[in-house]
Design a protein around this motif. Structure first.
Motif, PDB file in Angstrom:
ATOM      1  N   MET A 193     -27.338 -20.125  28.785  1.00  0.00           N
ATOM      2  CA  MET A 193     -26.717 -21.221  29.516  1.00  0.00           C
ATOM      3  C   MET A 193     -25.201 -21.023  29.632  1.00  0.00           C
ATOM      4  O   MET A 193     -24.568 -20.447  28.747  1.00  0.00           O
ATOM      5  CB  MET A 193     -26.989 -22.552  28.821  1.00  0.00           C
ATOM      6  N   ASP A 218     -26.830 -23.950  37.499  1.00  0.00           N
ATOM      7  CA  ASP A 218     -26.901 -23.865  36.049  1.00  0.00           C
ATOM      8  C   ASP A 218     -27.786 -24.998  35.534  1.00  0.00           C
ATOM      9  O   ASP A 218     -27.944 -26.034  36.191  1.00  0.00           O
ATOM     10  CB  ASP A 218     -25.513 -23.988  35.430  1.00  0.00           C
ATOM     11  N   MET A 265     -28.822 -27.469  32.041  1.00  0.00           N
ATOM     12  CA  MET A 265     -28.458 -27.970  30.708  1.00  0.00           C
ATOM     13  C   MET A 265     -29.725 -28.562  30.096  1.00  0.00           C
ATOM     14  O   MET A 265     -30.322 -29.475  30.657  1.00  0.00           O
ATOM     15  CB  MET A 265     -27.355 -29.020  30.806  1.00  0.00           C
ATOM     16  N   ALA A 284     -35.540 -22.796  33.905  1.00  0.00           N
ATOM     17  CA  ALA A 284     -34.083 -22.667  33.836  1.00  0.00           C
ATOM     18  C   ALA A 284     -33.621 -21.431  34.595  1.00  0.00           C
ATOM     19  O   ALA A 284     -32.633 -21.477  35.344  1.00  0.00           O
ATOM     20  CB  ALA A 284     -33.631 -22.604  32.378  1.00  0.00           C
ATOM     21  N   THR A 294     -22.335 -22.494  28.942  1.00  0.00           N
ATOM     22  CA  THR A 294     -21.767 -23.590  28.153  1.00  0.00           C
ATOM     23  C   THR A 294     -20.264 -23.758  28.359  1.00  0.00           C
ATOM     24  O   THR A 294     -19.660 -24.682  27.801  1.00  0.00           O
ATOM     25  CB  THR A 294     -22.047 -23.378  26.647  1.00  0.00           C
ATOM     26  N   SER A 298     -28.548 -23.496  24.139  1.00  0.00           N
ATOM     27  CA  SER A 298     -27.607 -22.573  24.777  1.00  0.00           C
ATOM     28  C   SER A 298     -28.265 -21.276  25.206  1.00  0.00           C
ATOM     29  O   SER A 298     -27.696 -20.516  25.987  1.00  0.00           O
ATOM     30  CB  SER A 298     -26.448 -22.264  23.817  1.00  0.00           C
TER      31      SER A 298
END
Length: 457
Positions: free
Chosen positions: A372, A416, A418, A406, A374, A195
Protein backbone atom coordinates in the motif's frame (compact mmCIF):
# COMPACT_ATOMS: atom_id res chain seq x y z
CA UNK A 1 -23.46 19.02 12.62
CA UNK A 2 -20.54 17.65 14.63
CA UNK A 3 -18.71 14.34 14.65
CA UNK A 4 -19.98 13.81 18.18
CA UNK A 5 -23.56 13.94 16.92
CA UNK A 6 -22.74 11.14 14.46
CA UNK A 7 -21.08 9.05 17.17
CA UNK A 8 -24.04 9.58 19.50
CA UNK A 9 -26.43 8.41 16.77
CA UNK A 10 -24.30 5.28 16.22
CA UNK A 11 -24.51 4.43 19.92
CA UNK A 12 -28.27 4.97 20.06
CA UNK A 13 -28.94 3.06 16.83
CA UNK A 14 -26.73 0.06 17.62
CA UNK A 15 -29.63 -2.34 18.38
CA UNK A 16 -31.25 -1.54 15.02
CA UNK A 17 -27.91 -1.77 13.23
CA UNK A 18 -27.42 -5.21 14.78
CA UNK A 19 -30.89 -6.27 13.63
CA UNK A 20 -30.07 -5.21 10.08
CA UNK A 21 -26.87 -7.25 10.15
CA UNK A 22 -28.79 -10.26 11.45
CA UNK A 23 -31.19 -10.00 8.50
CA UNK A 24 -28.31 -10.10 6.05
CA UNK A 25 -26.62 -12.98 7.88
CA UNK A 26 -29.78 -15.09 7.56
CA UNK A 27 -29.39 -15.17 3.77
CA UNK A 28 -27.19 -18.19 2.86
CA UNK A 29 -25.26 -16.47 0.07
CA UNK A 30 -22.72 -19.24 -0.63
CA UNK A 31 -21.22 -18.23 -3.96
CA UNK A 32 -19.31 -21.38 -4.86
CA UNK A 33 -22.39 -23.69 -4.79
CA UNK A 34 -24.88 -23.24 -7.67
CA UNK A 35 -27.65 -24.43 -5.33
CA UNK A 36 -27.39 -21.08 -3.54
CA UNK A 37 -27.44 -18.81 -6.59
CA UNK A 38 -30.94 -17.61 -5.71
CA UNK A 39 -29.79 -16.75 -2.20
CA UNK A 40 -26.91 -14.71 -3.63
CA UNK A 41 -29.50 -12.80 -5.65
CA UNK A 42 -31.53 -12.24 -2.48
CA UNK A 43 -28.49 -10.91 -0.62
CA UNK A 44 -27.73 -8.53 -3.48
CA UNK A 45 -31.35 -7.32 -3.52
CA UNK A 46 -31.24 -6.79 0.25
CA UNK A 47 -28.15 -4.62 -0.07
CA UNK A 48 -29.66 -2.59 -2.90
CA UNK A 49 -32.68 -1.80 -0.74
CA UNK A 50 -30.50 -0.95 2.23
CA UNK A 51 -28.41 1.45 0.15
CA UNK A 52 -31.65 3.05 -1.05
CA UNK A 53 -32.59 3.58 2.61
CA UNK A 54 -29.53 5.78 3.15
CA UNK A 55 -30.16 7.85 0.04
CA UNK A 56 -27.87 6.11 -2.42
CA UNK A 57 -28.80 5.26 -5.98
CA UNK A 58 -28.10 1.54 -6.17
CA UNK A 59 -28.78 -1.40 -8.41
CA UNK A 60 -27.94 -5.06 -8.87
CA UNK A 61 -25.69 -5.66 -11.88
CA UNK A 62 -25.79 -8.99 -13.69
CA UNK A 63 -22.49 -10.81 -14.33
CA UNK A 64 -21.78 -14.27 -15.77
CA UNK A 65 -21.65 -15.42 -12.13
CA UNK A 66 -23.08 -13.82 -8.99
CA UNK A 67 -24.33 -10.23 -9.24
CA UNK A 68 -22.49 -7.08 -8.23
CA UNK A 69 -24.16 -4.31 -6.25
CA UNK A 70 -23.18 -0.78 -7.26
CA UNK A 71 -24.36 2.31 -5.43
CA UNK A 72 -23.69 6.03 -5.68
CA UNK A 73 -24.10 8.58 -2.91
CA UNK A 74 -23.58 12.23 -3.90
CA UNK A 75 -21.46 14.43 -1.68
CA UNK A 76 -18.80 17.09 -1.55
CA UNK A 77 -15.07 16.85 -2.00
CA UNK A 78 -12.85 14.07 -3.28
CA UNK A 79 -14.72 10.86 -4.26
CA UNK A 80 -14.03 7.55 -2.54
CA UNK A 81 -15.02 3.95 -3.28
CA UNK A 82 -15.93 1.38 -0.65
CA UNK A 83 -15.59 -2.34 -1.43
CA UNK A 84 -16.92 -5.35 0.45
CA UNK A 85 -18.31 -8.77 -0.44
CA UNK A 86 -21.64 -10.29 0.53
CA UNK A 87 -20.93 -13.90 -0.40
CA UNK A 88 -19.79 -16.43 2.19
CA UNK A 89 -17.90 -19.69 2.43
CA UNK A 90 -19.66 -23.09 2.58
CA UNK A 91 -20.52 -24.21 6.11
CA UNK A 92 -19.18 -27.77 5.98
CA UNK A 93 -18.68 -29.68 8.20
CA UNK A 94 -22.13 -28.77 9.48
CA UNK A 95 -21.96 -31.13 12.47
CA UNK A 96 -19.19 -29.01 14.03
CA UNK A 97 -21.42 -25.95 14.31
CA UNK A 98 -23.03 -25.27 17.67
CA UNK A 99 -26.06 -23.73 15.95
CA UNK A 100 -27.55 -23.27 12.47
CA UNK A 101 -24.93 -21.22 10.57
CA UNK A 102 -27.66 -19.06 9.05
CA UNK A 103 -29.60 -18.53 12.25
CA UNK A 104 -27.29 -15.89 13.78
CA UNK A 105 -27.41 -15.03 17.44
CA UNK A 106 -25.68 -12.84 19.97
CA UNK A 107 -23.80 -14.97 22.49
CA UNK A 108 -22.09 -14.08 25.75
CA UNK A 109 -18.51 -15.36 25.96
CA UNK A 110 -15.73 -14.92 28.47
CA UNK A 111 -14.37 -12.12 26.29
CA UNK A 112 -17.69 -10.33 25.79
CA UNK A 113 -20.61 -10.53 23.40
CA UNK A 114 -20.19 -11.94 19.90
CA UNK A 115 -22.37 -12.32 16.83
CA UNK A 116 -22.30 -15.98 15.85
CA UNK A 117 -23.07 -17.06 12.26
CA UNK A 118 -21.58 -17.63 8.83
CA UNK A 119 -20.44 -14.33 7.33
CA UNK A 120 -20.52 -12.46 10.64
CA UNK A 121 -16.84 -11.56 10.29
CA UNK A 122 -16.12 -12.42 6.66
CA UNK A 123 -17.43 -10.16 5.31
CA UNK A 124 -21.01 -9.10 6.06
CA UNK A 125 -20.32 -7.72 9.52
CA UNK A 126 -17.31 -5.80 8.23
CA UNK A 127 -19.20 -4.52 5.20
CA UNK A 128 -22.04 -3.23 7.35
CA UNK A 129 -19.70 -1.27 9.64
CA UNK A 130 -19.13 1.14 6.75
CA UNK A 131 -22.76 1.24 5.63
CA UNK A 132 -23.90 1.97 9.20
CA UNK A 133 -21.33 4.75 9.54
CA UNK A 134 -22.70 6.37 6.38
CA UNK A 135 -26.26 5.89 7.69
CA UNK A 136 -25.32 7.72 10.90
CA UNK A 137 -23.73 10.58 8.99
CA UNK A 138 -26.87 10.98 6.89
CA UNK A 139 -29.16 10.76 9.92
CA UNK A 140 -27.17 13.47 11.69
CA UNK A 141 -27.32 15.75 8.67
CA UNK A 142 -23.64 15.53 7.82
CA UNK A 143 -21.95 15.92 4.44
CA UNK A 144 -19.79 13.11 3.09
CA UNK A 145 -17.39 12.75 0.17
CA UNK A 146 -19.04 11.42 -3.00
CA UNK A 147 -19.13 7.67 -2.36
CA UNK A 148 -19.26 4.68 -4.69
CA UNK A 149 -20.29 1.36 -3.15
CA UNK A 150 -19.12 -1.87 -4.79
CA UNK A 151 -20.31 -5.11 -3.21
CA UNK A 152 -19.10 -8.33 -4.81
CA UNK A 153 -20.82 -11.72 -4.75
CA UNK A 154 -17.97 -14.03 -5.78
CA UNK A 155 -15.00 -13.15 -3.56
CA UNK A 156 -15.14 -16.51 -1.79
CA UNK A 157 -15.13 -18.40 -5.10
CA UNK A 158 -12.20 -16.74 -6.85
CA UNK A 159 -13.89 -13.57 -8.21
CA UNK A 160 -14.16 -14.83 -11.82
CA UNK A 161 -16.41 -11.93 -12.89
CA UNK A 162 -14.57 -9.16 -11.08
CA UNK A 163 -11.80 -8.17 -13.50
CA UNK A 164 -14.11 -7.97 -16.56
CA UNK A 165 -16.62 -5.99 -14.50
CA UNK A 166 -13.97 -3.49 -13.40
CA UNK A 167 -12.72 -3.15 -16.96
CA UNK A 168 -16.20 -2.62 -18.39
CA UNK A 169 -17.20 -0.10 -15.71
CA UNK A 170 -13.87 1.61 -15.07
CA UNK A 171 -15.10 5.16 -15.63
CA UNK A 172 -18.05 4.74 -13.28
CA UNK A 173 -16.07 3.07 -10.50
CA UNK A 174 -12.86 5.10 -10.46
CA UNK A 175 -12.40 7.33 -7.42
CA UNK A 176 -9.47 8.92 -5.62
CA UNK A 177 -9.09 6.11 -3.09
CA UNK A 178 -10.57 2.67 -2.46
CA UNK A 179 -11.53 1.68 1.08
CA UNK A 180 -11.66 -2.06 1.85
CA UNK A 181 -13.00 -3.59 5.04
CA UNK A 182 -12.04 -7.27 4.83
CA UNK A 183 -9.05 -7.48 7.17
CA UNK A 184 -8.27 -8.02 10.83
CA UNK A 185 -6.58 -6.28 13.74
CA UNK A 186 -3.07 -7.34 14.67
CA UNK A 187 -4.28 -8.03 18.23
CA UNK A 188 -7.59 -7.50 20.07
CA UNK A 189 -8.17 -3.80 20.58
CA UNK A 190 -5.24 -2.76 18.39
CA UNK A 191 -6.58 -0.85 15.35
CA UNK A 192 -4.67 -1.75 12.23
CA UNK A 193 -4.21 -0.53 8.67
CA UNK A 194 -2.84 -3.17 6.34
CA UNK A 195 0.29 -1.91 4.62
CA UNK A 196 1.07 -5.05 2.62
CA UNK A 197 -0.72 -8.19 1.45
CA UNK A 198 0.70 -11.50 0.39
CA UNK A 199 -0.15 -12.66 -3.11
CA UNK A 200 -1.53 -16.06 -4.00
CA UNK A 201 -0.83 -18.87 -6.42
CA UNK A 202 -3.00 -21.99 -6.69
CA UNK A 203 -2.14 -25.22 -8.46
CA UNK A 204 -3.19 -28.86 -8.49
CA UNK A 205 -1.73 -31.98 -10.03
CA UNK A 206 -2.52 -35.66 -10.49
CA UNK A 207 0.18 -38.31 -10.58
CA UNK A 208 -0.86 -41.23 -12.79
CA UNK A 209 0.60 -44.71 -12.45
CA UNK A 210 -1.05 -48.03 -13.41
CA UNK A 211 -3.91 -47.80 -15.89
CA UNK A 212 -6.29 -49.11 -13.22
CA UNK A 213 -6.45 -49.75 -9.46
CA UNK A 214 -4.52 -52.93 -8.69
CA UNK A 215 -4.88 -55.80 -6.22
CA UNK A 216 -2.10 -55.24 -3.66
CA UNK A 217 -1.48 -58.97 -3.38
CA UNK A 218 -1.10 -59.56 -7.11
CA UNK A 219 0.87 -56.38 -7.81
CA UNK A 220 2.23 -55.27 -4.43
CA UNK A 221 6.00 -54.95 -4.88
CA UNK A 222 6.46 -54.60 -8.64
CA UNK A 223 3.74 -51.98 -9.08
CA UNK A 224 4.37 -48.24 -8.97
CA UNK A 225 2.26 -46.76 -6.17
CA UNK A 226 1.21 -43.16 -7.02
CA UNK A 227 0.52 -42.35 -3.37
CA UNK A 228 4.03 -43.32 -2.33
CA UNK A 229 5.56 -41.35 -5.20
CA UNK A 230 3.49 -38.23 -4.62
CA UNK A 231 4.45 -38.34 -0.93
CA UNK A 232 8.13 -38.26 -1.94
CA UNK A 233 7.55 -35.29 -4.20
CA UNK A 234 5.60 -33.35 -1.60
CA UNK A 235 8.27 -34.06 1.03
CA UNK A 236 10.88 -32.56 -1.31
CA UNK A 237 9.26 -29.12 -1.32
CA UNK A 238 10.89 -28.07 1.99
CA UNK A 239 14.23 -28.67 3.66
CA UNK A 240 14.75 -29.40 7.35
CA UNK A 241 14.69 -25.67 8.21
CA UNK A 242 11.29 -25.07 6.59
CA UNK A 243 12.80 -23.30 3.59
CA UNK A 244 11.13 -23.99 0.22
CA UNK A 245 13.45 -25.89 -2.12
CA UNK A 246 11.81 -24.99 -5.46
CA UNK A 247 14.52 -23.36 -7.61
CA UNK A 248 14.34 -19.54 -7.71
CA UNK A 249 11.39 -19.58 -5.32
CA UNK A 250 12.80 -16.66 -3.34
CA UNK A 251 13.47 -14.44 -6.36
CA UNK A 252 11.83 -11.09 -5.60
CA UNK A 253 11.63 -11.65 -1.82
CA UNK A 254 12.94 -8.75 0.28
CA UNK A 255 13.97 -8.62 3.91
CA UNK A 256 11.82 -6.42 6.17
CA UNK A 257 13.51 -3.11 7.08
CA UNK A 258 14.61 -2.98 10.72
CA UNK A 259 12.48 0.07 11.57
CA UNK A 260 9.40 -1.73 10.29
CA UNK A 261 10.28 -4.83 12.30
CA UNK A 262 10.52 -2.71 15.43
CA UNK A 263 7.05 -1.31 14.78
CA UNK A 264 5.64 -4.82 14.33
CA UNK A 265 7.30 -5.98 17.53
CA UNK A 266 5.61 -3.13 19.43
CA UNK A 267 2.18 -3.75 17.86
CA UNK A 268 0.77 -5.78 20.73
CA UNK A 269 0.84 -9.10 18.87
CA UNK A 270 0.94 -12.01 21.32
CA UNK A 271 2.69 -14.98 19.72
CA UNK A 272 1.73 -17.38 22.49
CA UNK A 273 -1.97 -16.55 22.31
CA UNK A 274 -1.87 -16.64 18.51
CA UNK A 275 -0.42 -20.15 18.51
CA UNK A 276 -2.28 -21.59 21.47
CA UNK A 277 -5.65 -20.44 20.09
CA UNK A 278 -5.27 -23.10 17.37
CA UNK A 279 -3.60 -25.75 19.52
CA UNK A 280 0.08 -25.10 18.80
CA UNK A 281 2.99 -24.35 21.12
CA UNK A 282 5.63 -23.18 18.64
CA UNK A 283 5.84 -21.86 15.06
CA UNK A 284 6.64 -24.42 12.37
CA UNK A 285 7.60 -22.13 9.50
CA UNK A 286 10.89 -20.98 8.05
CA UNK A 287 13.53 -20.93 10.75
CA UNK A 288 15.29 -17.66 11.50
CA UNK A 289 12.15 -15.54 11.20
CA UNK A 290 9.66 -14.50 13.85
CA UNK A 291 6.05 -15.65 13.77
CA UNK A 292 4.93 -12.24 12.47
CA UNK A 293 7.58 -12.29 9.74
CA UNK A 294 6.53 -15.81 8.75
CA UNK A 295 2.90 -14.69 8.59
CA UNK A 296 3.29 -11.30 6.90
CA UNK A 297 6.59 -11.09 5.04
CA UNK A 298 7.74 -14.57 4.03
CA UNK A 299 6.46 -16.69 1.13
CA UNK A 300 5.00 -20.13 1.70
CA UNK A 301 4.25 -23.34 -0.16
CA UNK A 302 1.42 -25.22 1.52
CA UNK A 303 -0.15 -28.60 0.81
CA UNK A 304 -3.90 -28.04 1.08
CA UNK A 305 -5.01 -31.53 0.18
CA UNK A 306 -3.53 -34.89 -0.84
CA UNK A 307 -5.51 -38.01 -1.56
CA UNK A 308 -5.91 -41.18 -3.60
CA UNK A 309 -6.91 -44.79 -3.36
CA UNK A 310 -9.57 -46.02 -0.97
CA UNK A 311 -10.71 -43.57 1.70
CA UNK A 312 -13.96 -45.16 2.87
CA UNK A 313 -14.68 -47.13 6.00
CA UNK A 314 -12.74 -50.31 6.60
CA UNK A 315 -9.96 -51.68 4.42
CA UNK A 316 -9.55 -52.21 0.71
CA UNK A 317 -6.32 -53.82 -0.44
CA UNK A 318 -5.72 -51.64 -3.46
CA UNK A 319 -2.84 -49.90 -5.16
CA UNK A 320 -4.41 -46.76 -6.65
CA UNK A 321 -4.07 -45.79 -10.28
CA UNK A 322 -3.55 -42.14 -9.37
CA UNK A 323 -2.93 -39.68 -6.54
CA UNK A 324 -3.79 -36.00 -6.24
CA UNK A 325 -2.37 -32.89 -4.59
CA UNK A 326 -3.63 -29.33 -4.11
CA UNK A 327 -1.08 -26.58 -3.48
CA UNK A 328 -1.18 -22.89 -2.66
CA UNK A 329 1.72 -20.48 -2.39
CA UNK A 330 1.56 -17.15 -0.55
CA UNK A 331 3.75 -14.62 -2.34
CA UNK A 332 5.54 -11.51 -1.09
CA UNK A 333 7.57 -8.64 -2.50
CA UNK A 334 8.14 -8.85 -6.25
CA UNK A 335 7.58 -12.59 -6.66
CA UNK A 336 6.15 -13.47 -10.08
CA UNK A 337 3.25 -15.98 -9.83
CA UNK A 338 3.89 -17.32 -13.34
CA UNK A 339 7.58 -17.90 -12.66
CA UNK A 340 6.83 -19.65 -9.36
CA UNK A 341 4.31 -21.93 -11.07
CA UNK A 342 6.74 -22.78 -13.86
CA UNK A 343 9.53 -23.67 -11.44
CA UNK A 344 7.21 -25.61 -9.13
CA UNK A 345 5.93 -27.74 -11.99
CA UNK A 346 9.44 -28.32 -13.26
CA UNK A 347 10.52 -29.66 -9.85
CA UNK A 348 7.58 -32.06 -9.76
CA UNK A 349 8.13 -33.34 -13.29
CA UNK A 350 11.86 -33.81 -12.73
CA UNK A 351 11.12 -36.33 -9.95
CA UNK A 352 8.68 -38.55 -11.83
CA UNK A 353 9.75 -42.20 -11.82
CA UNK A 354 9.46 -44.50 -14.81
CA UNK A 355 5.86 -45.43 -15.68
CA UNK A 356 4.48 -42.26 -14.02
CA UNK A 357 3.09 -39.15 -15.62
CA UNK A 358 1.56 -35.96 -14.27
CA UNK A 359 -1.34 -33.80 -15.38
CA UNK A 360 -1.92 -30.28 -14.10
CA UNK A 361 -5.05 -28.31 -13.37
CA UNK A 362 -5.78 -25.97 -16.26
CA UNK A 363 -7.84 -23.54 -14.14
CA UNK A 364 -4.76 -21.67 -12.93
CA UNK A 365 -5.03 -18.73 -10.57
CA UNK A 366 -2.38 -16.35 -9.26
CA UNK A 367 -1.90 -12.77 -8.11
CA UNK A 368 1.23 -10.94 -6.92
CA UNK A 369 1.68 -9.35 -3.51
CA UNK A 370 0.48 -5.80 -2.94
CA UNK A 371 2.14 -2.97 -1.01
CA UNK A 372 0.00 0.00 0.00
CA UNK A 373 1.03 3.61 -0.65
CA UNK A 374 1.13 4.66 2.99
CA UNK A 375 2.81 7.95 2.06
CA UNK A 376 -0.56 9.32 0.98
CA UNK A 377 -1.91 11.78 3.58
CA UNK A 378 -5.18 9.85 3.85
CA UNK A 379 -3.33 7.02 5.59
CA UNK A 380 -2.09 9.20 8.42
CA UNK A 381 -5.53 10.81 8.75
CA UNK A 382 -7.10 7.36 9.06
CA UNK A 383 -4.45 6.21 11.52
CA UNK A 384 -5.12 9.22 13.75
CA UNK A 385 -8.88 8.66 13.56
CA UNK A 386 -8.50 5.00 14.56
CA UNK A 387 -6.18 5.91 17.42
CA UNK A 388 -8.76 8.37 18.76
CA UNK A 389 -11.54 5.78 18.69
CA UNK A 390 -9.65 2.88 20.23
CA UNK A 391 -7.55 4.93 22.67
CA UNK A 392 -4.54 3.07 21.39
CA UNK A 393 -1.99 3.98 18.75
CA UNK A 394 -3.08 2.46 15.43
CA UNK A 395 -0.43 0.51 13.54
CA UNK A 396 0.52 -0.20 9.96
CA UNK A 397 0.55 -3.98 9.83
CA UNK A 398 1.34 -6.67 7.32
CA UNK A 399 -1.26 -9.27 6.38
CA UNK A 400 -0.74 -12.94 5.77
CA UNK A 401 -3.81 -13.35 3.59
CA UNK A 402 -4.41 -12.33 0.00
CA UNK A 403 -6.98 -9.79 -1.21
CA UNK A 404 -6.47 -9.54 -5.00
CA UNK A 405 -9.01 -6.73 -5.29
CA UNK A 406 -6.43 -4.26 -3.94
CA UNK A 407 -4.13 -5.06 -6.85
CA UNK A 408 -7.00 -4.97 -9.34
CA UNK A 409 -8.00 -1.49 -8.20
CA UNK A 410 -4.44 -0.31 -8.82
CA UNK A 411 -3.91 -2.09 -12.13
CA UNK A 412 -7.33 -1.50 -13.72
CA UNK A 413 -8.67 1.67 -12.10
CA UNK A 414 -5.39 3.36 -11.12
CA UNK A 415 -6.56 3.65 -7.49
CA UNK A 416 -4.63 3.12 -4.31
CA UNK A 417 -6.42 1.08 -1.65
CA UNK A 418 -6.59 1.47 2.11
CA UNK A 419 -7.49 -1.70 4.02
CA UNK A 420 -8.97 -1.34 7.48
CA UNK A 421 -10.77 -4.16 9.26
CA UNK A 422 -11.90 -5.05 12.75
CA UNK A 423 -11.85 -8.85 12.73
CA UNK A 424 -9.89 -10.81 15.33
CA UNK A 425 -7.70 -13.84 14.74
CA UNK A 426 -10.12 -16.04 16.72
CA UNK A 427 -13.15 -15.17 14.56
CA UNK A 428 -13.05 -18.62 12.93
CA UNK A 429 -13.53 -17.25 9.43
CA UNK A 430 -14.06 -20.06 6.88
CA UNK A 431 -14.55 -22.45 9.82
CA UNK A 432 -17.49 -23.70 11.89
CA UNK A 433 -18.83 -21.31 14.56
CA UNK A 434 -17.64 -18.13 12.86
CA UNK A 435 -18.19 -15.04 15.01
CA UNK A 436 -17.67 -11.27 15.08
CA UNK A 437 -17.15 -9.43 18.34
CA UNK A 438 -19.85 -6.89 19.18
CA UNK A 439 -17.03 -4.54 20.13
CA UNK A 440 -15.62 -4.89 16.61
CA UNK A 441 -19.02 -4.16 15.09
CA UNK A 442 -19.81 -1.19 17.31
CA UNK A 443 -16.37 0.42 17.32
CA UNK A 444 -15.91 -0.48 13.67
CA UNK A 445 -18.91 1.70 12.80
CA UNK A 446 -17.58 4.50 15.01
CA UNK A 447 -14.13 4.13 13.44
CA UNK A 448 -15.44 4.57 9.90
CA UNK A 449 -17.42 7.60 11.06
CA UNK A 450 -14.22 9.17 12.34
CA UNK A 451 -12.32 8.25 9.17
CA UNK A 452 -15.03 9.73 6.97
CA UNK A 453 -14.84 12.89 9.04
CA UNK A 454 -11.06 13.03 8.61
CA UNK A 455 -11.24 12.40 4.85
CA UNK A 456 -13.83 15.16 4.46
CA UNK A 457 -11.42 17.83 5.68
Amino acid sequence: MTLQAVLDHIDEDLPKATDRLMELLRIPSISTDPAYSGDCDRAADWLVEDLHSIGAKAEKRVTPGRPMVVGHLPGEGTPILFYGHYDVQPVDPLELWNRDPFDPAIEETENGKVIRGRGASDDKGQLMTFVEAVRAWKAAGGTLPPTVFLFEGEEESGSPSLVPFLQENAEELTASLALICDTSMVAPGVPSISSQLRGMLKDEFTLHGPKMDLHSGHYGGPALNPLREIAKIVASFHDETGRVTVPHFYDGVHEVPKDQLRQWEASGFDERDYLESVGMRRPHGEQGYSTLEQQWARPTLEINGMWGGYTGAGSKTVIPAEAHCKITCRLVGDMDPDAVRKNLRAQVEAQLPADARVTWDTDIDGAPAAVMNTDRPEFEKARAALSDEWNREAVFAGMGGSIPIAGHFKEILGMDAMLIGFANEDDRIHSPNEKYDMTSFHKGIRSWARILDALSR
